[in-house]
Enzyme design. Structure first.
Site, short mmCIF file in Angstrom:
data_model
loop_
_atom_site.label_atom_id
_atom_site.label_comp_id
_atom_site.label_asym_id
_atom_site.label_seq_id
_atom_site.Cartn_x
_atom_site.Cartn_y
_atom_site.Cartn_z
N SER A 95 0.83 -1.21 0.00
CA SER A 95 0.00 0.00 0.00
C SER A 95 0.86 1.25 0.00
N GLU A 118 -13.91 10.67 1.68
CA GLU A 118 -14.33 11.57 2.77
C GLU A 118 -15.25 10.81 3.71
N ASP A 124 -17.91 -4.85 -4.85
CA ASP A 124 -19.19 -4.62 -5.54
C ASP A 124 -19.09 -3.51 -6.58
N GLY A 179 -8.36 8.45 -12.93
CA GLY A 179 -7.22 8.05 -13.78
C GLY A 179 -6.07 7.52 -12.94
N ASN A 188 -18.31 11.23 4.36
CA ASN A 188 -19.64 10.97 3.77
C ASN A 188 -19.60 10.49 2.32
N GLU A 208 -9.65 1.27 -3.06
CA GLU A 208 -9.47 1.38 -4.53
C GLU A 208 -10.70 0.88 -5.27
P1 TGC Z 1 -18.76 8.54 -13.84
O1 TGC Z 1 -19.97 9.35 -14.24
O2 TGC Z 1 -18.68 7.11 -14.24
O3 TGC Z 1 -17.44 9.27 -14.32
C1 TGC Z 1 -17.18 10.63 -14.02
C2 TGC Z 1 -16.16 11.14 -15.00
O4 TGC Z 1 -14.93 10.42 -14.83
C3 TGC Z 1 -14.59 9.73 -16.06
N1 TGC Z 1 -14.00 8.46 -15.68
C4 TGC Z 1 -12.71 8.20 -15.78
N2 TGC Z 1 -11.69 8.92 -16.26
C5 TGC Z 1 -10.45 8.38 -16.20
N3 TGC Z 1 -10.22 7.18 -15.69
C6 TGC Z 1 -11.21 6.42 -15.18
N4 TGC Z 1 -10.95 5.24 -14.61
C7 TGC Z 1 -12.53 6.91 -15.21
N5 TGC Z 1 -13.74 6.46 -14.80
C8 TGC Z 1 -14.63 7.42 -15.08
C9 TGC Z 1 -15.90 9.59 -16.79
O5 TGC Z 1 -15.70 9.46 -18.16
C10 TGC Z 1 -16.57 10.91 -16.44
O6 TGC Z 1 -15.96 11.95 -17.22
P2 TGC Z 1 -16.81 13.22 -17.69
O7 TGC Z 1 -15.84 14.00 -18.50
O8 TGC Z 1 -17.96 12.65 -18.47
O9 TGC Z 1 -17.24 13.92 -16.44
O10 TGC Z 1 -18.63 8.68 -12.25
P3 TGC Z 1 -19.56 8.20 -11.09
O11 TGC Z 1 -19.71 9.34 -10.15
O12 TGC Z 1 -20.81 7.55 -11.64
O13 TGC Z 1 -18.68 7.10 -10.36
C11 TGC Z 1 -18.31 5.94 -10.98
C12 TGC Z 1 -17.62 5.01 -9.97
C13 TGC Z 1 -18.57 4.55 -8.88
C14 TGC Z 1 -17.13 3.82 -10.75
C15 TGC Z 1 -16.42 5.73 -9.36
O14 TGC Z 1 -16.79 6.81 -8.61
C16 TGC Z 1 -15.56 4.83 -8.51
O15 TGC Z 1 -14.66 4.19 -9.04
N6 TGC Z 1 -15.80 4.75 -7.17
C17 TGC Z 1 -14.91 4.03 -6.26
C18 TGC Z 1 -14.11 5.02 -5.46
C19 TGC Z 1 -12.72 4.54 -5.22
O16 TGC Z 1 -12.20 3.65 -5.85
N7 TGC Z 1 -12.03 5.20 -4.30
C20 TGC Z 1 -10.67 4.89 -4.03
C21 TGC Z 1 -10.05 5.93 -3.12
S1 TGC Z 1 -8.27 5.86 -3.11
C22 TGC Z 1 -7.91 4.47 -2.27
O17 TGC Z 1 -8.72 3.67 -1.91
C23 TGC Z 1 -6.49 4.26 -2.03
S2 TGC Z 1 -6.10 2.86 -1.13
C24 TGC Z 1 -4.47 2.88 -1.47
C25 TGC Z 1 -3.65 1.87 -0.84
O18 TGC Z 1 -3.43 1.93 0.39
O19 TGC Z 1 -3.11 1.01 -1.60
P1 FAD Z 2 -19.14 2.92 1.20
O1 FAD Z 2 -18.97 3.66 -0.07
O2 FAD Z 2 -19.98 3.54 2.27
O3 FAD Z 2 -19.71 1.47 0.87
C1 FAD Z 2 -20.31 0.62 1.85
C2 FAD Z 2 -20.89 -0.60 1.12
O4 FAD Z 2 -21.89 -0.19 0.19
C3 FAD Z 2 -19.81 -1.33 0.29
O5 FAD Z 2 -20.03 -2.72 0.40
C4 FAD Z 2 -20.09 -0.87 -1.12
O6 FAD Z 2 -19.71 -1.84 -2.09
C5 FAD Z 2 -21.60 -0.69 -1.10
N1 FAD Z 2 -22.05 0.26 -2.11
C6 FAD Z 2 -21.74 1.59 -2.20
N2 FAD Z 2 -22.33 2.13 -3.28
C7 FAD Z 2 -23.01 1.12 -3.90
C8 FAD Z 2 -23.78 1.04 -5.09
N3 FAD Z 2 -23.96 2.10 -5.88
N4 FAD Z 2 -24.33 -0.17 -5.40
C9 FAD Z 2 -24.12 -1.26 -4.64
N5 FAD Z 2 -23.39 -1.25 -3.51
C10 FAD Z 2 -22.84 -0.07 -3.16
N6 FAD Z 2 -9.11 6.40 0.27
C11 FAD Z 2 -8.32 7.41 -0.21
O7 FAD Z 2 -8.80 8.38 -0.79
N7 FAD Z 2 -6.96 7.37 -0.06
C12 FAD Z 2 -6.35 6.34 0.59
O8 FAD Z 2 -5.11 6.32 0.70
C13 FAD Z 2 -7.15 5.28 1.13
N8 FAD Z 2 -6.58 4.29 1.85
C14 FAD Z 2 -7.40 3.38 2.50
C15 FAD Z 2 -6.81 2.47 3.39
C16 FAD Z 2 -7.63 1.58 4.08
C17 FAD Z 2 -7.02 0.64 5.09
C18 FAD Z 2 -9.03 1.55 3.84
C19 FAD Z 2 -9.92 0.57 4.56
C20 FAD Z 2 -9.59 2.45 2.97
C21 FAD Z 2 -8.78 3.38 2.30
N9 FAD Z 2 -9.35 4.36 1.46
C22 FAD Z 2 -8.56 5.36 0.94
C23 FAD Z 2 -10.79 4.47 1.34
C24 FAD Z 2 -11.42 3.45 0.41
O9 FAD Z 2 -11.17 3.76 -0.93
C25 FAD Z 2 -12.91 3.40 0.73
O10 FAD Z 2 -13.05 2.76 1.99
C26 FAD Z 2 -13.70 2.68 -0.34
O11 FAD Z 2 -13.69 3.38 -1.55
C27 FAD Z 2 -15.17 2.43 0.11
O12 FAD Z 2 -15.74 3.58 0.64
P2 FAD Z 2 -16.50 3.52 2.06
O13 FAD Z 2 -15.58 2.87 3.02
O14 FAD Z 2 -16.98 4.89 2.38
O15 FAD Z 2 -17.72 2.54 1.83
#
Ligand code: TGC
Ligand code: FAD
Length: 392
Positions: free
Chosen positions: A98, A140, A375, A245, A142, A371
């Site tokens: 990570s 965030e 789901d 991205g 929320n 990431e």
């Molecule tokens: P959606 O309407 O699908 O897209 C919004 C805009 O973004 C564009 N787009 C992308 N562009 C580049 N790369 C991608 N992969 C893209 N996916 C979408 C899309 O074309 C659109 O562009 P525009 O110009 O039309 O505005 O967006 P949505 O709001 O419906 O959300 C889609 C969804 C649910 C898939 C997305 O929000 C998502 O992937 N949610 C999951 C959030 C997530 O992964 N968070 C991770 C936080 S970081 C983290 O967890 C780090 S852990 C690190 C570690 O410790 O290793």
């Molecule tokens: P929620 O979004 O509240 O989801 C709760 C449940 O609802 C999940 O099972 C989900 O699959 C489900 N759900 C949500 N929406 C839908 C839908 N539309 N349809 C069906 N099911 C749905 N984030 C960063 O920005 N930077 C980091 O460095 C980072 N590091 C992390 C490290 C750790 C150890 C952990 C645990 C998380 C980290 N995250 C980071 C955050 C991580 O990306 C989020 O926890 C993750 O994206 C899920 O968000 P949430 O926890 O708010 O769950």
């Protein structure tokens, strides 16, 4: 913890597809994990502390910016080398991977891809050596799966911006020197800002009591009227697509990393099963245990082939977000299932820190959540094949 006797499974001779450079990079990372991670990681996980002394070693094996060009301090490697490094590090521990994922794909990548030349020169070389560590603030309190709803915002105050809001679950935040933060401007458009430790109103409290990823530091990012210089805005891309991205690159690395955790669990269970005697025989002689091992190596082999092909597509610039989602989702689920089965194969010993399996199993609960949750990745595949989004 037991000595690290790891031998990597390669059932389909994947090594034949790797270049000499891939193998050199992979073997260097493998040796480093054996020498510098395996002997200490259990202790750090037990005390829930990030082993800061490993930062220099991570930099030396090219784990900080493997695919960032050498002129900016990166290793200038291809995507398969990047994947192999992540695989080897996660073989040791998902929390250590990570740290490397965040530094490379969520901090160096956006600065490289969306930053100015001045920003690249200022930040990338120091991030590549680990002199500066970074974190990535998207999630965030929320807004997790739905980052587009974020509330963190900044406004123009003449010669600087003023940033307010909070990020939660941020890997590396408690010790990071710089944070790439995603926030909305007054028009509601998402931009990336580089926030530096020491800026007034910026704090990074640590999140405690995790049962998972205990050797990785996780925390919050709090912005209370933080004055951010205008030159810290990443100008190259805005909108939700900019942070998404970066996630493409990090999710790709996780698809490889999860294979490492699975390989370690499989290798440990196989060795144990051949040595542990019950009813006068090694438990590996019983069909039920052979079924578990045979299914594990089959799933690992499929995951290796998926990751390798995805790496080829990444190298050609052709990998789609949906293809990356499929690999992240499949390979992490594969790894967590193998960790659970392997833990059972070790019986009572499986729950102790003498072996790495239970730590991998608990770590993977975070990996299957961050990431993009399991789901959410399924919904990305669903949207891709049907053309209909089922998120909202
Ligand atoms: P959606 O309407 O699908 O897209 C919004 C805009 O973004 C564009 N787009 C992308 N562009 C580049 N790369 C991608 N992969 C893209 N996916 C979408 C899309 O074309 C659109 O562009 P525009 O110009 O039309 O505005 O967006 P949505 O709001 O419906 O959300 C889609 C969804 C649910 C898939 C997305 O929000 C998502 O992937 N949610 C999951 C959030 C997530 O992964 N968070 C991770 C936080 S970081 C983290 O967890 C780090 S852990 C690190 C570690 O410790 O290793
Ligand atoms: P929620 O979004 O509240 O989801 C709760 C449940 O609802 C999940 O099972 C989900 O699959 C489900 N759900 C949500 N929406 C839908 C839908 N539309 N349809 C069906 N099911 C749905 N984030 C960063 O920005 N930077 C980091 O460095 C980072 N590091 C992390 C490290 C750790 C150890 C952990 C645990 C998380 C980290 N995250 C980071 C955050 C991580 O990306 C989020 O926890 C993750 O994206 C899920 O968000 P949430 O926890 O708010 O769950």
């Amino acid at each position: 913890m037991k000595p690290d006797l790891f031998e990597a499974p390669d059932y389909y001779n994947l090594d034949d597809l790797l270049s000499e450079e891939h193998k050199l990079v992979r073997d260097a990372a493998r040796q480093w994990v054996k020498r510098d991670i395996s002997p200490i990681i259990e202790e750090y996980a037990q005390k829930a502390e990030f082993p800061e002394q490993i930062i220099g070693g991570l930099a030396e094996i090219g784990a900080f910016g493997p695919y960032i060009p050498e002129e900016y301090g990166g290793a200038g490697l291809d995507q398969i080398s990047y994947g192999l490094i992540m695989q080897e590090i996660e073989r040791g521990d998902s929390g250590v991977r990570s740290t490397a994922s965040v530094q490379s794909s969520l901090v160096m990548f956006p600065i490289f891809a969306y930053g100015t030349e001045e920003q690249r020169k200022k930040y990338l070389p120091k991030l590549a050596t680990g002199e500066w560590m970074g974190c990535f603030g998207l999630t965030e309190p929320n807004h997790g799966s739905n980052p587009g709803g974020m509330e963190t915002k900044f406004k123009d105050a003449g010669d600087h911006y003023v940033l307010n809001g909070a990020k939660l679950w941020i890997s590396n935040s408690p010790f990071a020197d710089v944070a790439v933060v995603w926030a909305k401007n007054e028009e509601g458009r998402i931009h990336g800002l580089i926030v530096e430790r020491g800026m007034e109103g910026f704090s990074t409290p640590e999140t405690h009591n995790k049962w998972s990823l205990r050797a990785s530091a996780t925390g919050e990012l709090i912005f209370d009227n933080v004055k951010v210089p205008k030159e810290n805005l990443l100008p190259g891309k805005n909108g939700l697509g900019a942070p998404l991205g970066c996630l493409d690159s990090a999710r790709y690395g996780i698809a490889w990393g999860a294979i490492g955790a699975a390989m370690d669990c499989y290798d440990t269970a196989l060795r144990y099963a051949k040595e542990r005697l019950q009813f006068g025989k090694p438990i590996a002689a019983f069909q039920l245990q052979q079924k578990k091992l045979a299914e594990m190596i089959t799933e690992i082999t499929k995951a290796q082939l998926l990751a390798f092909r995805l790496g080829q597509l990444k190298n050609e610039g052709k990998a789609t977000t949906a293809q990356i989602s499929m690999a992240k989702r499949n390979n992490v689920e594969m790894a967590i299932k193998i960790a659970r089965e392997a833990r059972q194969m070790l019986g009572g010993m499986g729950i102790t820190g003498e072996y790495s399996i239970m730590r991998h199993m608990m770590n993977l609960e975070s990996v299957i959540t961050y990431e993009g949750t399991h789901d959410i990745h399924l919904l990305i595949t669903g949207a891709d094949i049907t053309g209909i989004q089922a998120f909202k």
